[in-house]
Design a protein around this motif. Structure first.
Motif, PDB file in Angstrom:
ATOM      1  N   GLN A 323      35.308  45.098  44.238  1.00 54.19           N
ATOM      2  CA  GLN A 323      34.063  44.696  43.607  1.00 54.19           C
ATOM      3  C   GLN A 323      34.167  44.833  42.091  1.00 54.19           C
ATOM      4  O   GLN A 323      33.729  43.947  41.343  1.00 54.19           O
ATOM      5  CB  GLN A 323      32.908  45.546  44.138  1.00 54.19           C
ATOM      6  CG  GLN A 323      31.541  45.114  43.616  1.00 54.19           C
ATOM      7  CD  GLN A 323      30.415  45.940  44.214  1.00 54.19           C
ATOM      8  OE1 GLN A 323      30.665  46.919  44.898  1.00 54.19           O
ATOM      9  NE2 GLN A 323      29.187  45.530  43.954  1.00 54.19           N
ATOM     10  N   GLN A 326      36.337  42.115  40.877  1.00 56.55           N
ATOM     11  CA  GLN A 326      35.611  40.852  40.907  1.00 56.55           C
ATOM     12  C   GLN A 326      34.658  40.746  39.730  1.00 56.55           C
ATOM     13  O   GLN A 326      34.540  39.680  39.096  1.00 56.55           O
ATOM     14  CB  GLN A 326      34.850  40.717  42.229  1.00 56.55           C
ATOM     15  CG  GLN A 326      34.175  39.375  42.407  1.00 56.55           C
ATOM     16  CD  GLN A 326      33.502  39.250  43.767  1.00 56.55           C
ATOM     17  OE1 GLN A 326      33.428  40.231  44.499  1.00 56.55           O
ATOM     18  NE2 GLN A 326      33.011  38.076  44.084  1.00 56.55           N
ATOM     19  N   GLN A 327      33.999  41.853  39.405  1.00 53.92           N
ATOM     20  CA  GLN A 327      33.102  41.848  38.258  1.00 53.92           C
ATOM     21  C   GLN A 327      33.877  41.615  36.965  1.00 53.92           C
ATOM     22  O   GLN A 327      33.431  40.874  36.088  1.00 53.92           O
ATOM     23  CB  GLN A 327      32.331  43.169  38.192  1.00 53.92           C
ATOM     24  CG  GLN A 327      31.304  43.329  39.298  1.00 53.92           C
ATOM     25  CD  GLN A 327      30.664  44.705  39.304  1.00 53.92           C
ATOM     26  OE1 GLN A 327      31.128  45.616  38.599  1.00 53.92           O
ATOM     27  NE2 GLN A 327      29.594  44.865  40.080  1.00 53.92           N
ATOM     28  N   ARG A 328      35.052  42.262  36.852  1.00 53.30           N
ATOM     29  CA  ARG A 328      35.869  42.059  35.668  1.00 53.30           C
ATOM     30  C   ARG A 328      36.347  40.619  35.579  1.00 53.30           C
ATOM     31  O   ARG A 328      36.417  40.026  34.492  1.00 53.30           O
ATOM     32  CB  ARG A 328      37.059  43.015  35.672  1.00 53.30           C
ATOM     33  CG  ARG A 328      36.688  44.461  35.428  1.00 53.30           C
ATOM     34  CD  ARG A 328      37.872  45.268  34.942  1.00 53.30           C
ATOM     35  NE  ARG A 328      38.987  45.251  35.880  1.00 53.30           N
ATOM     36  CZ  ARG A 328      39.136  46.113  36.875  1.00 53.30           C
ATOM     37  NH1 ARG A 328      38.212  47.058  37.077  1.00 53.30           N
ATOM     38  NH2 ARG A 328      40.171  46.037  37.669  1.00 53.30           N
ATOM     39  N   VAL A 329      36.713  40.091  36.746  1.00 50.44           N
ATOM     40  CA  VAL A 329      37.144  38.690  36.767  1.00 50.44           C
ATOM     41  C   VAL A 329      36.007  37.776  36.329  1.00 50.44           C
ATOM     42  O   VAL A 329      36.206  36.828  35.532  1.00 50.44           O
ATOM     43  CB  VAL A 329      37.645  38.302  38.178  1.00 50.44           C
ATOM     44  CG1 VAL A 329      37.828  36.785  38.288  1.00 50.44           C
ATOM     45  CG2 VAL A 329      38.963  39.004  38.489  1.00 50.44           C
ATOM     46  N   GLN A 330      34.788  38.073  36.832  1.00 52.33           N
ATOM     47  CA  GLN A 330      33.640  37.254  36.429  1.00 52.33           C
ATOM     48  C   GLN A 330      33.369  37.373  34.923  1.00 52.33           C
ATOM     49  O   GLN A 330      33.101  36.378  34.237  1.00 52.33           O
ATOM     50  CB  GLN A 330      32.414  37.678  37.230  1.00 52.33           C
ATOM     51  CG  GLN A 330      32.481  37.312  38.703  1.00 52.33           C
ATOM     52  CD  GLN A 330      31.314  37.853  39.497  1.00 52.33           C
ATOM     53  OE1 GLN A 330      30.536  38.681  38.988  1.00 52.33           O
ATOM     54  NE2 GLN A 330      31.172  37.392  40.736  1.00 52.33           N
ATOM     55  N   GLN A 331      33.444  38.608  34.404  1.00 54.34           N
ATOM     56  CA  GLN A 331      33.228  38.823  32.976  1.00 54.34           C
ATOM     57  C   GLN A 331      34.305  38.131  32.155  1.00 54.34           C
ATOM     58  O   GLN A 331      34.033  37.507  31.131  1.00 54.34           O
ATOM     59  CB  GLN A 331      33.218  40.323  32.669  1.00 54.34           C
ATOM     60  CG  GLN A 331      32.944  40.661  31.207  1.00 54.34           C
ATOM     61  CD  GLN A 331      31.573  40.199  30.747  1.00 54.34           C
ATOM     62  OE1 GLN A 331      30.605  40.239  31.515  1.00 54.34           O
ATOM     63  NE2 GLN A 331      31.475  39.732  29.497  1.00 54.34           N
ATOM     64  N   GLN A 333      35.949  35.561  33.068  1.00 55.76           N
ATOM     65  CA  GLN A 333      35.719  34.125  33.159  1.00 55.76           C
ATOM     66  C   GLN A 333      34.671  33.690  32.145  1.00 55.76           C
ATOM     67  O   GLN A 333      34.809  32.635  31.500  1.00 55.76           O
ATOM     68  CB  GLN A 333      35.266  33.755  34.580  1.00 55.76           C
ATOM     69  CG  GLN A 333      35.119  32.266  34.821  1.00 55.76           C
ATOM     70  CD  GLN A 333      36.446  31.542  34.706  1.00 55.76           C
ATOM     71  OE1 GLN A 333      37.439  31.961  35.290  1.00 55.76           O
ATOM     72  NE2 GLN A 333      36.475  30.452  33.930  1.00 55.76           N
ATOM     73  N   ILE A 334      33.636  34.544  32.014  1.00 50.50           N
ATOM     74  CA  ILE A 334      32.603  34.237  31.012  1.00 50.50           C
ATOM     75  C   ILE A 334      33.215  34.244  29.614  1.00 50.50           C
ATOM     76  O   ILE A 334      32.963  33.344  28.795  1.00 50.50           O
ATOM     77  CB  ILE A 334      31.460  35.262  31.108  1.00 50.50           C
ATOM     78  CG1 ILE A 334      30.715  35.080  32.435  1.00 50.50           C
ATOM     79  CG2 ILE A 334      30.507  35.129  29.924  1.00 50.50           C
ATOM     80  CD1 ILE A 334      29.679  36.153  32.701  1.00 50.50           C
ATOM     81  N   ASP A 337      35.364  31.272  29.232  1.00 54.38           N
ATOM     82  CA  ASP A 337      34.539  30.078  29.024  1.00 54.38           C
ATOM     83  C   ASP A 337      33.984  30.041  27.603  1.00 54.38           C
ATOM     84  O   ASP A 337      33.935  28.963  26.966  1.00 54.38           O
ATOM     85  CB  ASP A 337      33.387  30.057  30.042  1.00 54.38           C
ATOM     86  CG  ASP A 337      33.892  29.823  31.458  1.00 54.38           C
ATOM     87  OD1 ASP A 337      35.043  29.377  31.615  1.00 54.38           O
ATOM     88  OD2 ASP A 337      33.130  30.101  32.408  1.00 54.38           O
TER      89      ASP A 337
END
Length: 370
Positions: A323, A326-331, A333-334, A337
């Motif tokens: 988890q 995943q949060q680090r990956v999402q961050q 990705q942001i 981007d």
């Protein structure tokens, strides 16, 4: 002088009748004599015949007995166990071929019962002493007791032969013990199998008790049948016994989502086993834990499910790491981007087209200012 008296005159009819009666009596007497003679002859013949019949019956009985004894001997010689018989005085009476093979020699007829253990080197299994005479099954049989033991060993040099022995008394028509019969067999292979089984059970118990994975057995409706210390610790209990006493319904007390238990059972019903099943459970203190479980259905000969058995590990930390990752990956990705957007903006501002638009915008702003 008187005249002599004259004889009375006889009646011819009476005389004839008397003569006939006498002749008839003589005939009957002769008949009786003949019948007596015939009876004496018949009695003599009957006696002779009776002796012949009795002798024939005796011969047939002896022949039948010999045949029976022969068949019995054939049977006793064919049975795959040793057979040993002593008479009422405790003297060796019979031993079949298997008995001689197991004992290593032909039994000695002069051996008394109190010398059996020493003569045949019969020891108490697991002890350095001869088998007590009073406890020998064949000695107990002489007292009228039937018994079975499997704690007897023969020592023949460097060879030790474990035995299982059955013994029973044999009575005569007066109810007296006239023989004792013992049957015995070499149970070396069985003892080896039992030892191997004990070792395997000890190894399994050691693995079960010391495994870091949780190991369990449960009924299909959700009651623990067995649990090892590892799974008890996972759930926050001090012992498996405490876990099994406290949890009576796994579905309602353990599963965070009871529908996951239904899915778990459905997979077992369809496939007979489940591998890498992930789900959340409540610990004793109410905190949530992730488990990874593999299990199988154990069925009886008719195919009915007896219980489930399986292993599980606590993957809560891994799930938290996943988890967090995943949060680090999402961050990331942001951030990627955003960086991409800034790079695209920078690239756009460096184009001639953008500069031209920028110049036109500046000119438009000056005109508006005038």
């Amino acid at each position: 002088m008187q005249e002599p008296c004259s004889a009375p005159s006889s009646d011819p009819a009476v005389e004839q009748s008397l003569r006939l009666e006498i002749a008839q009596l003589r005939a009957e007497l002769e008949t009786l004599r003949q019948e007596k003679s015939d009876l004496e002859i018949l009695l003599e013949m009957t006696t002779e015949h009776s002796d012949t019949v009795e002798a024939e019956l005796q011969r047939e009985a002896e022949e039948t007995l010999r045949e029976s004894e022969h068949r019995l001997a054939q049977f006793l010689e064919a049975v795959p166990v040793g057979v040993f018989v002593v008479d009422g005085g405790g003297r060796s009476y019979y031993a079949n071929r298997m008995a001689q093979q197991i004992l290593g020699y032909i039994p000695i007829t002069q051996v008394a019962t109190d010398q059996l253990s020493e003569t045949y080197q019969v020891y108490q299994a697991g002890a350095e002493r001869l088998y007590l005479t009073a406890d020998l099954p064949i000695v107990r049989a002489l007292t009228g007791e039937s018994s079975t033991v499997d704690d007897m060993v023969l020592r023949q040099g460097d060879r030790t032969v474990p035995l299982e022995v059955w013994a029973s008394p044999i009575y005569n028509e007066k109810g007296q013990v006239v023989y004792a019969i013992a049957a015995f067999q070499d149970i070396t292979e069985r003892k080896r199998a039992e030892d191997a089984l004990r070792i395997a059970e000890a190894n399994y118990r050691s693995i079960f008790e010391n495994a870091t994975e949780g190991i369990y057995q449960t009924t299909p409706d959700g009651q623990y049948l067995s649990a090892n210390p590892a799974i008890a610790r996972m759930y926050g209990y001090d012992s498996p016994a405490e876990l099994m006493a406290s949890v009576g319904d796994i579905t309602q007390q353990v599963y965070v989502d009871p529908q996951e238990r239904d899915r778990f059972r459905s997979l077992l019903t369809q496939h007979g086993e489940v591998k890498n099943f992930e789900y959340q459970v409540y610990r004793r203190d109410g905190t949530v834990m992730w488990l990874l479980e593999s299990a199988r259905s154990v069925r009886d000969g008719a195919g009915r499910v007896l219980y489930y058995e399986g292993m599980c590990i606590d993957i809560t930390q891994r799930k938290q790491q996943e988890q967090s990752l995943q949060q680090r990956v999402q961050q990331l990705q942001i951030e990627i981007d955003e960086a991409k957007r800034q790079r695209q903006v920078a690239e756009i501002t460096q184009t001639d087209y953008f500069r031209q638009i920028q110049q036109e915008a500046e000119q438009f702003k000056r005109r508006l200012a005038e």
